[in-house]
Design a protein around this motif. Structure first.
Motif, mmCIF file in Angstrom:
data_model
loop_
_atom_site.group_PDB
_atom_site.id
_atom_site.type_symbol
_atom_site.label_atom_id
_atom_site.label_comp_id
_atom_site.label_asym_id
_atom_site.label_seq_id
_atom_site.Cartn_x
_atom_site.Cartn_y
_atom_site.Cartn_z
ATOM 1 N N UNK A 281 0.571 -0.715 0.324
ATOM 2 C CA UNK A 281 0.262 0.371 -0.126
ATOM 3 C C UNK A 281 1.297 1.462 0.275
ATOM 4 N N UNK A 282 0.490 2.359 -0.498
ATOM 5 C CA UNK A 282 1.030 3.932 -1.020
ATOM 6 C C UNK A 282 1.732 4.389 0.431
ATOM 7 N N UNK A 283 0.295 3.386 1.410
ATOM 8 C CA UNK A 283 0.645 4.587 2.346
ATOM 9 C C UNK A 283 1.308 3.679 3.683
ATOM 10 N N UNK A 284 1.819 2.618 3.501
ATOM 11 C CA UNK A 284 2.906 2.161 4.007
ATOM 12 C C UNK A 284 4.118 2.552 3.797
ATOM 13 N N UNK A 285 5.833 2.077 4.588
ATOM 14 C CA UNK A 285 6.768 2.853 3.887
ATOM 15 C C UNK A 285 8.175 1.864 3.267
ATOM 16 N N UNK A 286 6.909 1.114 2.381
ATOM 17 C CA UNK A 286 8.433 0.319 1.789
ATOM 18 C C UNK A 286 8.773 1.277 0.250
ATOM 19 N N UNK A 287 10.423 0.809 -0.048
ATOM 20 C CA UNK A 287 10.999 1.236 -0.710
ATOM 21 C C UNK A 287 9.392 1.826 -2.042
ATOM 22 N N UNK A 288 10.004 2.646 -3.005
ATOM 23 C CA UNK A 288 8.870 2.708 -3.852
ATOM 24 C C UNK A 288 9.020 1.930 -4.517
ATOM 25 N N UNK A 289 9.997 0.305 -5.509
ATOM 26 C CA UNK A 289 9.112 0.173 -5.772
ATOM 27 C C UNK A 289 8.784 -0.902 -5.617
ATOM 28 N N UNK A 290 7.935 -1.099 -4.680
ATOM 29 C CA UNK A 290 7.437 -2.791 -3.908
ATOM 30 C C UNK A 290 5.906 -1.335 -3.447
ATOM 31 N N UNK A 291 6.078 -0.624 -3.626
ATOM 32 C CA UNK A 291 4.405 -0.102 -3.253
ATOM 33 C C UNK A 291 3.443 0.066 -4.852
ATOM 34 N N UNK A 292 2.361 -0.088 -4.732
ATOM 35 C CA UNK A 292 1.265 -0.028 -5.787
ATOM 36 C C UNK A 292 0.159 -0.452 -5.681
ATOM 37 N N UNK A 293 -0.283 -0.240 -4.523
ATOM 38 C CA UNK A 293 -2.363 0.185 -4.695
ATOM 39 C C UNK A 293 -2.784 1.042 -3.041
ATOM 40 N N UNK A 294 -3.493 1.942 -3.739
ATOM 41 C CA UNK A 294 -4.482 2.176 -2.798
ATOM 42 C C UNK A 294 -5.821 1.319 -1.916
ATOM 43 N N UNK A 295 -6.159 0.570 -1.600
ATOM 44 C CA UNK A 295 -7.315 0.082 -2.090
ATOM 45 C C UNK A 295 -8.476 1.214 -2.259
ATOM 46 N N UNK A 296 -9.340 0.690 -1.829
ATOM 47 C CA UNK A 296 -11.514 0.927 -2.218
ATOM 48 C C UNK A 296 -11.740 1.953 -0.677
ATOM 49 N N UNK A 297 -11.564 1.450 0.262
ATOM 50 C CA UNK A 297 -12.154 1.713 1.161
ATOM 51 C C UNK A 297 -10.740 3.000 1.508
ATOM 52 N N UNK A 298 -9.294 3.246 1.216
ATOM 53 C CA UNK A 298 -9.148 4.468 0.594
ATOM 54 C C UNK A 298 -9.942 5.736 -0.069
ATOM 55 N N UNK A 299 -9.637 4.706 -0.946
ATOM 56 C CA UNK A 299 -10.247 5.678 -1.974
ATOM 57 C C UNK A 299 -11.533 5.901 -1.489
ATOM 58 N N UNK A 300 -12.674 5.878 -1.232
ATOM 59 C CA UNK A 300 -14.172 6.538 -0.109
ATOM 60 C C UNK A 300 -13.248 7.131 0.712
ATOM 61 N N UNK A 301 -12.206 7.522 0.689
ATOM 62 C CA UNK A 301 -12.148 8.374 2.406
ATOM 63 C C UNK A 301 -11.402 9.238 1.821
ATOM 64 N N UNK A 302 -10.313 9.532 0.721
ATOM 65 C CA UNK A 302 -9.633 10.590 -0.190
ATOM 66 C C UNK A 302 -11.390 11.778 -0.524
ATOM 67 N N UNK A 303 -12.638 10.797 -1.731
ATOM 68 C CA UNK A 303 -13.206 10.902 -2.102
ATOM 69 C C UNK A 303 -14.566 12.200 -1.764
ATOM 70 N N UNK A 304 -14.030 11.983 -0.275
ATOM 71 C CA UNK A 304 -15.376 12.227 0.436
ATOM 72 C C UNK A 304 -15.239 13.318 0.843
ATOM 73 N N UNK A 305 -14.048 14.192 1.221
ATOM 74 C CA UNK A 305 -13.134 15.273 0.788
ATOM 75 C C UNK A 305 -13.743 16.177 -0.287
ATOM 76 N N UNK A 306 -14.954 15.938 -0.975
ATOM 77 C CA UNK A 306 -14.824 16.890 -2.582
ATOM 78 C C UNK A 306 -16.144 16.958 -2.735
ATOM 79 N N UNK A 307 -17.230 16.487 -1.351
ATOM 80 C CA UNK A 307 -19.044 15.916 -1.726
ATOM 81 C C UNK A 307 -18.750 18.056 -1.400
ATOM 82 N N UNK A 308 -19.878 18.280 -1.694
ATOM 83 C CA UNK A 308 -20.209 19.452 -0.964
ATOM 84 C C UNK A 308 -20.321 19.904 0.703
#
Length: 317
Positions: A281-308
């Motif tokens: 997951x991009x929100x861990x501390x692994x090296x750049x080549x070893x991080x490659x995903x956000x989760x669906x739950x993280x996506x919902x959390x981010x997108x909640x910021x853009x509602x009215x």
């Protein structure tokens, strides 16, 4: 919301990577900001309350469909349209041309790759997490570059680089732009971000010069994913281990509990808290080549910021 916390565990479990680099200073900067702004905790609590309300409504109304049938009444609890975020890159370099156009271009490209689920390494996701990979459908567009020369070797983490009065560069309209400051942070720190709710004057992301975009100097952290991690914080994501032990959460249901960050490139499964860590997951501390995903739950959390009424609403309206 009795589980909501803005503090890091006292035993400093984050530590540093094997090569003595401090991957992310966002939580420490948050502690600094909380001391300077007595009202910040309440602002962040309110944002968290709205975020949880929106994600809970989504789970009971058909994955983001408007409550009440969508006939012009209540808007969707999660913002569902594609998002384009204009970016201002503020460069403070020790000599002119130290930060190249190639770095800038590669960084924007990497952000777009990661937030649109186009990281080619996503094919390595283990089956346990394969159904959780999110396409955040967020595009970053370079709006402008502001560049100055300053010879200092360390700007620290108290936001001096964000003020012209302190020799830095003032933020550009942070309600409508993502500001990224690129400078020599010092202390082995790769980057840090401001969470939603903080002062507009300091809102944005700071990246160390060697870790901005693709750079040979950055080594295993020179593939541009420090920015992906920090923009995740800027969009209200916490570290994957929740900055505490097994019972302290990142407030995302589909990311497994963990008790500390992972470094380098850990093998799967890496088990903590009786479950496999989502080390890629991009929100861990692994090296750049070893991080490659956000989760669906993280996506919902981010997108909640853009509602009215959301904390990042200005970026889409």
């Amino acid at each position: 919301m009795s589980d909501f916390t803005l503090l890091v565990a006292d035993d400093d479990i984050a530590g540093k990577s094997a090569n003595a680099l401090d991957k992310c200073h966002s939580m420490k900067n948050l502690e600094y900001r909380l001391k300077k702004d007595p009202g910040l905790q309440k602002k962040m609590y309110d944002i968290e309350y709205q975020t949880r309300k929106a994600t809970a409504m989504k789970s009971t109304t058909g994955k983001g469909k408007p409550v009440g049938g969508g006939d012009g009444g209540t808007p969707p609890p999660i913002y569902t349209a594609p998002i384009t975020i204009p970016v201002v890159v503020n460069i403070i370099e020790r000599s002119e041309g130290n930060v190249t156009q190639a770095q800038i271009s590669s960084q924007i490209a990497i952000l777009n790759q990661d937030f649109n689920n186009n990281n080619p390494r996503t094919s390595n996701i283990p089956g346990e997490f394969a159904g959780l990979v999110a396409n955040a459908n967020v595009t970053f567009a370079l709006a402008s570059v502001v560049s100055i020369v300053d010879s200092r070797t360390s700007w620290g983490t108290n936001d001096a680089m964000k003020f012209s009065s302190q020799g830095g560069i003032d933020a550009t309209d942070s309600s409508n732009f993502l500001n990224i400051w690129v400078c020599e942070i010092g202390g082995g720190i790769l980057g840090y971000a401001q969470f939603p709710g903080g002062s507009p004057a300091t809102d944005g992301v700071v990246i160390g010069t060697n870790y901005f975009g693709e750079t040979v100097a950055g080594g295993i952290y020179g593939k541009g994913r420090t920015a992906t991690h920090e923009v995740g914080h800027w969009l209200n994501l916490r570290h994957i281990w929740g900055d505490g032990r097994c019972r302290q959460d990142d407030f995302v249901a589909d990311t497994p509990s963990s008790d500390a960050p992972n470094y380098n490139c850990p093998a799967y499964p890496t088990v903590n808290c009786q479950s496999a860590d989502m080390t890629m997951n991009y929100m861990d501390y692994v090296q750049d080549d070893c991080m490659y995903m956000f989760s669906n739950g993280q996506n919902d959390r981010m997108r909640a910021l853009f509602v009215p009424g959301g904390a990042r609403e200005g970026l889409v309206n």
